[in-house]
Design a protein around this motif. Sequence first.
Motif, PDB file in Angstrom:
ATOM      1  N   ARG A  90       0.826  -1.203   0.000  1.00 29.27           N
ATOM      2  CA  ARG A  90       0.000   0.000   0.000  1.00 29.27           C
ATOM      3  C   ARG A  90       0.861   1.254   0.000  1.00 29.27           C
ATOM      4  N   GLN A  91       1.904   1.222   0.805  1.00 34.15           N
ATOM      5  CA  GLN A  91       2.793   2.390   0.885  1.00 34.15           C
ATOM      6  C   GLN A  91       3.524   2.616  -0.442  1.00 34.15           C
ATOM      7  N   ALA A  92       3.831   1.515  -1.130  1.00 35.29           N
ATOM      8  CA  ALA A  92       4.547   1.642  -2.399  1.00 35.29           C
ATOM      9  C   ALA A  92       3.619   1.956  -3.566  1.00 35.29           C
ATOM     10  N   GLY A  93       2.333   2.014  -3.316  1.00 37.32           N
ATOM     11  CA  GLY A  93       1.400   2.359  -4.381  1.00 37.32           C
ATOM     12  C   GLY A  93       0.865   1.170  -5.158  1.00 37.32           C
ATOM     13  N   TYR A  94       1.182  -0.044  -4.738  1.00 41.34           N
ATOM     14  CA  TYR A  94       0.677  -1.247  -5.406  1.00 41.34           C
ATOM     15  C   TYR A  94      -0.654  -1.642  -4.749  1.00 41.34           C
ATOM     16  N   ALA A  98      -2.105  -5.149  -3.012  1.00 47.10           N
ATOM     17  CA  ALA A  98      -2.451  -5.140  -1.587  1.00 47.10           C
ATOM     18  C   ALA A  98      -3.886  -5.601  -1.377  1.00 47.10           C
ATOM     19  N   VAL A  99      -4.781  -5.157  -2.262  1.00 49.77           N
ATOM     20  CA  VAL A  99      -6.183  -5.562  -2.152  1.00 49.77           C
ATOM     21  C   VAL A  99      -6.321  -7.065  -2.382  1.00 49.77           C
ATOM     22  N   PHE A 100      -5.610  -7.588  -3.364  1.00 51.18           N
ATOM     23  CA  PHE A 100      -5.653  -9.035  -3.622  1.00 51.18           C
ATOM     24  C   PHE A 100      -5.210  -9.818  -2.386  1.00 51.18           C
ATOM     25  N   LEU A 101      -4.109  -9.384  -1.789  1.00 50.70           N
ATOM     26  CA  LEU A 101      -3.575 -10.078  -0.624  1.00 50.70           C
ATOM     27  C   LEU A 101      -4.549  -9.994   0.547  1.00 50.70           C
ATOM     28  N   ALA A 102      -5.127  -8.827   0.753  1.00 50.36           N
ATOM     29  CA  ALA A 102      -6.046  -8.647   1.877  1.00 50.36           C
ATOM     30  C   ALA A 102      -7.304  -9.496   1.706  1.00 50.36           C
ATOM     31  N   TYR A 131      -8.451  -4.529   3.578  1.00 49.46           N
ATOM     32  CA  TYR A 131      -9.129  -4.502   2.283  1.00 49.46           C
ATOM     33  C   TYR A 131     -10.027  -3.281   2.179  1.00 49.46           C
ATOM     34  N   LEU A 132     -10.808  -3.057   3.203  1.00 55.70           N
ATOM     35  CA  LEU A 132     -11.750  -1.932   3.163  1.00 55.70           C
ATOM     36  C   LEU A 132     -11.027  -0.593   3.242  1.00 55.70           C
ATOM     37  N   LYS A 133      -9.961  -0.551   4.032  1.00 57.79           N
ATOM     38  CA  LYS A 133      -9.209   0.697   4.157  1.00 57.79           C
ATOM     39  C   LYS A 133      -8.627   1.106   2.798  1.00 57.79           C
ATOM     40  N   ILE A 134      -8.075   0.138   2.075  1.00 57.04           N
ATOM     41  CA  ILE A 134      -7.478   0.461   0.773  1.00 57.04           C
ATOM     42  C   ILE A 134      -8.570   0.815  -0.242  1.00 57.04           C
ATOM     43  N   GLN A 135      -9.638   0.053  -0.269  1.00 54.09           N
ATOM     44  CA  GLN A 135     -10.711   0.323  -1.231  1.00 54.09           C
ATOM     45  C   GLN A 135     -11.332   1.700  -1.005  1.00 54.09           C
ATOM     46  N   LEU A 136     -11.504   2.074   0.250  1.00 49.82           N
ATOM     47  CA  LEU A 136     -12.201   3.326   0.539  1.00 49.82           C
ATOM     48  C   LEU A 136     -11.278   4.536   0.542  1.00 49.82           C
ATOM     49  N   GLU A 137     -10.084   4.366   1.117  1.00 49.50           N
ATOM     50  CA  GLU A 137      -9.206   5.518   1.279  1.00 49.50           C
ATOM     51  C   GLU A 137      -8.284   5.730   0.084  1.00 49.50           C
ATOM     52  N   ASP A 138      -7.909   4.657  -0.583  1.00 52.36           N
ATOM     53  CA  ASP A 138      -6.944   4.786  -1.684  1.00 52.36           C
ATOM     54  C   ASP A 138      -7.617   4.689  -3.049  1.00 52.36           C
ATOM     55  N   LEU A 139      -8.398   3.630  -3.260  1.00 50.77           N
ATOM     56  CA  LEU A 139      -8.992   3.408  -4.573  1.00 50.77           C
ATOM     57  C   LEU A 139     -10.342   4.106  -4.739  1.00 50.77           C
ATOM     58  N   LYS A 140     -10.937   4.548  -3.625  1.00 52.00           N
ATOM     59  CA  LYS A 140     -12.240   5.221  -3.666  1.00 52.00           C
ATOM     60  C   LYS A 140     -13.297   4.346  -4.332  1.00 52.00           C
ATOM     61  N   ASN A 141     -13.154   3.062  -4.174  1.00 53.37           N
ATOM     62  CA  ASN A 141     -14.090   2.118  -4.792  1.00 53.37           C
ATOM     63  C   ASN A 141     -15.157   1.751  -3.754  1.00 53.37           C
ATOM     64  N   TYR A 142     -16.115   2.671  -3.579  1.00 51.22           N
ATOM     65  CA  TYR A 142     -17.089   2.524  -2.501  1.00 51.22           C
ATOM     66  C   TYR A 142     -18.064   1.387  -2.769  1.00 51.22           C
ATOM     67  N   GLN A 143     -18.459   1.222  -4.020  1.00 45.74           N
ATOM     68  CA  GLN A 143     -19.406   0.160  -4.344  1.00 45.74           C
ATOM     69  C   GLN A 143     -18.821  -1.215  -4.070  1.00 45.74           C
ATOM     70  N   GLU A 144     -17.556  -1.394  -4.417  1.00 49.15           N
ATOM     71  CA  GLU A 144     -16.889  -2.678  -4.175  1.00 49.15           C
ATOM     72  C   GLU A 144     -16.730  -2.936  -2.680  1.00 49.15           C
ATOM     73  N   ALA A 145     -16.401  -1.892  -1.933  1.00 49.56           N
ATOM     74  CA  ALA A 145     -16.266  -2.043  -0.484  1.00 49.56           C
ATOM     75  C   ALA A 145     -17.598  -2.457   0.139  1.00 49.56           C
ATOM     76  N   THR A 162     -18.920   7.003   5.726  1.00 46.59           N
ATOM     77  CA  THR A 162     -18.303   7.212   4.408  1.00 46.59           C
ATOM     78  C   THR A 162     -19.139   6.576   3.311  1.00 46.59           C
ATOM     79  N   LEU A 163     -19.556   5.345   3.540  1.00 47.01           N
ATOM     80  CA  LEU A 163     -20.360   4.662   2.536  1.00 47.01           C
ATOM     81  C   LEU A 163     -21.714   5.347   2.347  1.00 47.01           C
ATOM     82  N   MET A 164     -22.298   5.826   3.437  1.00 44.84           N
ATOM     83  CA  MET A 164     -23.589   6.497   3.338  1.00 44.84           C
ATOM     84  C   MET A 164     -23.481   7.776   2.509  1.00 44.84           C
TER      85      MET A 164
END
Length: 936
Positions: A485-489, A493-497, A506-520, A542-544
């Motif tokens: 996550r720190q390196a930008g991959y 990171a999501v796959f591993l989580a 998983y949720l932290k990366i999806q919401l804070e980094d990828l902004k993929n709210y629907q997937e989260a 956040t999701l709401m």
Amino acid sequence: MLHSAKKMAAFLQWRRFVFFDKETVKDAGDNGKNFVLPVGISACDSGRGHIVLGDMDGQIWFLTRSLQLSSFQAYKLRVTHLYQLKQHSILVTVGQDEQGINPLVKVWNPDKRDSGNPLCTRIFPAIPGNKPTEVSCLSVHENLNFMAIGFTDGSVVLTKGDITRDRHSKTLTLHEGTCPITGLAFRQQSKVTHLFVATLEKVHCYTLSVKEYPKLELDTHGCALRCSALTDPSQDSQFIVAGDECVYLYQPDERGPCFAFDGHKLLAHWHRGYLLLLTRDTKSPNKSEFGSRETSPSEKQILTIYDLDNKFIAYSASFDDIIDVLAEWGSFYILTRDGKMFVLQEKDTQTKLEMLFKKNLFVMAINLAKSQHLDSDGLSEIFRQYGDHLYVKGDHDGAIQQYIRTIRKLEPSYVIRKFLDAQRIHNLTAYLQALHRQSLANADHTTLLLNCYTKLKDSSKLEEFIKSSESEVHFDVEIAIKVLRQAGYHSHAVFLAERHQHHKWYLKIQLEDLKNYQEALRYIGRLPFDQAESNMKRYGKTLMHHVPDGTTLLLKGLCTDYQPSRDAMERDSLDRGPAVAKKANSEEFISVFANNPRELRAFLEHMIEVEPFSSQGVYDTLLELRLQDWAHEQDSERKKVLQGAALSLLRSDNTVFDKALVLCQMHNFKEGVLYLYEKGKLYQQIMHYHMQNEEYGKVVEACKRYGDQEVCLWEQALGYFARKEEDCKAYISQVLEHIDQNNLMPPLLVVQTLAHNSTATLSVIKDYLINKLQRESQQIEDDERKIRQYREETAHLRAEIQELRSSAKIFQKTKCSMCNSPLELPSVHFLCSHSFHQHCFESYAESEAECPTCTPENRKVMDMLRAQDQKRDLHDHFTRQLRCSNDGFSVVADYFGRGVFNKLTLVTDPPGSKVGVGSLEADLQRDLLIHTKRNT
């Protein structure tokens, strides 16, 4: 020739070392002089803790480790062959007892004695049939069931059975030929027994575990006498044949490897992984022939010890005329014809390794250590030194391979620092990968390896690392996720989580980094209940904000009947019975809807519909939302609907009273406030609410509805209207009418209350005062009439009492008052004019002094008197009742009638007054109550 040249070139490349120390054996008991062997030695062998020697005089000598010699006469002429078994105390010998070619085989047991000599258990002639021939070689199987004797005429005699006894064995000719037999060796592998037979020209192998003893020819060249041996079982028990050009190794069914050891071979031995070859010095003339081992005194011989596994020469030296080389007590003993004995002691493993280290022969050191079964710590140290050597030379690739072999023994930081400083990321990556494969990597190692991958931008390696099967995961998954996550991959990171169920990451990366709210949101819906609940509490706001509809739908399910959503295939595979449904507390998720009132309203209405017994917080929040809507609604029809909805919540009795009241007051929801006041029996607050809003009619109506529960409401209403400057005559009249009917206030207090109103004239209270005065006048008339009645009754009673006291009473009753039968003597008469048969009186009377007929009525009167006596001292109760009552005069009159003030009257009587009359009257009254019926 070309093939031989290649072999020789390979042999010449073998390195030579001095891994043995040569010493001359000294005689400890003879001032350190050289030990001298017996003269005329003709045969040698070793085993069972001693060296066995046979001489030309027929004697057999035993030499112990302390160099003690002992002998016995085994043959009359000479000893030609010896074979000492290693696993049994059995010695087999061949020799001659008389002149001619007639060798005898004798089997000895040195542990048993016969007249001081070893016990001879068997003697038999060695020659097969009657053909005279000399014995060339001898071999005995360690299981004592086979013995083979080779002859110079090319035949081999096999003795099968117990070789120590005649009757349990049989002898047969196994092999016949024209070429002398030069070597024999038994090989036992599992349950299969083989016999190798070597001649001057060929090598054969017999299978003895099969009845027909099948023979296989292994090669078409042989060896000289004593130039064959059998390797250890660790070397697969191969048969060694030492020719003049090469040394060949044989399996029972094929020829194995060969080694180009040139030179005329005189002797071959195998011991503990070493091959010993004795060759004639090439500078010396070749005089050796079969059957004649004698050499000239000046002939030189070279003894060489080979390590075939590691491809080096462990020792090489020249000697003068060696008789034999024997292995015993962990060393090699060299016997020479001049009577000397030398010992070759092997250096310890560490010394040999140091010698190799000095020459930087690390590969050879490693192989040697493995063959010597060195422990893992020792091997690891060799790998480390080898790695250091290659590192200094600049061979970083080779060095890292050696360092990898030190894993589990060498501290990883030792290697990591070297390659970090050298900026050799590729090599460092290889080492860190090996650490992870062996599950020895810590969090720092994982971080470093992933950083190496990211710096090298090696996505393929990175994916291979993180996508390994779960059984092959050798790293801290959480650390790996953080680094990626720190390196930008983020995708990695999501796959591993997701794969390792690190839901938080998983949720932290999806919401804070990828902004993929629907997937989260989808991911949370697939989690077990506990995980889904905790993550919705953490990320619900956040999701709401971004996906309100989906989040509201998920929360509805989470708080009612939650079931994790699965794919079709997963549902099929996991559908093995009904899952236990769980519910979250809906009140805990209200804060999630902080900025989404529409969704909150839908959520709460869904909850009270599905769960009618939801928590009070749900109802309170929904009430607040409905009141807000009602307050802001402009359309009257819609406002009326919203009002009904809010009132329905209040009537459901699920809201908290205090909270609901505050909400209704805040939004000025009149109907709700009045409902809650009525529900809480706060009648005064209802009337005050109407008073504040100057709803005069509502005030009077409230008094009518709740005046029975709280009488003071009428008084408060009268005071309220009295303070109003408007014309409230009609309302005052209604209040006065009720006060008058129920006598709630003294007239004087009513007049004083209305005196403060400037608009209220006398006409307002005219009718009230007239009615009041009329009732008072009527009451006075009634009271005066009762006074006259009571006075007449009192005078009558006093006259009756006086008559009873002063004149006789004539009893004229003729019938019993109990059974109504004619009276008969004896009879009982009472002053109350009741008469009874004596038996009727005794049956029904409770006391002899009381009339049974008058007793019930008298008892009521006496109970009333006693009750009045008990209440005479209840001053606190009297004071409280007087203070609270609207008609204090009635209270005083009631207590006066109970006699509360009698005591006060007695105290204040004048000193000369007569009190006896009063006492007398009281006594008469009591007697009258006892003996007479009271006139009502």
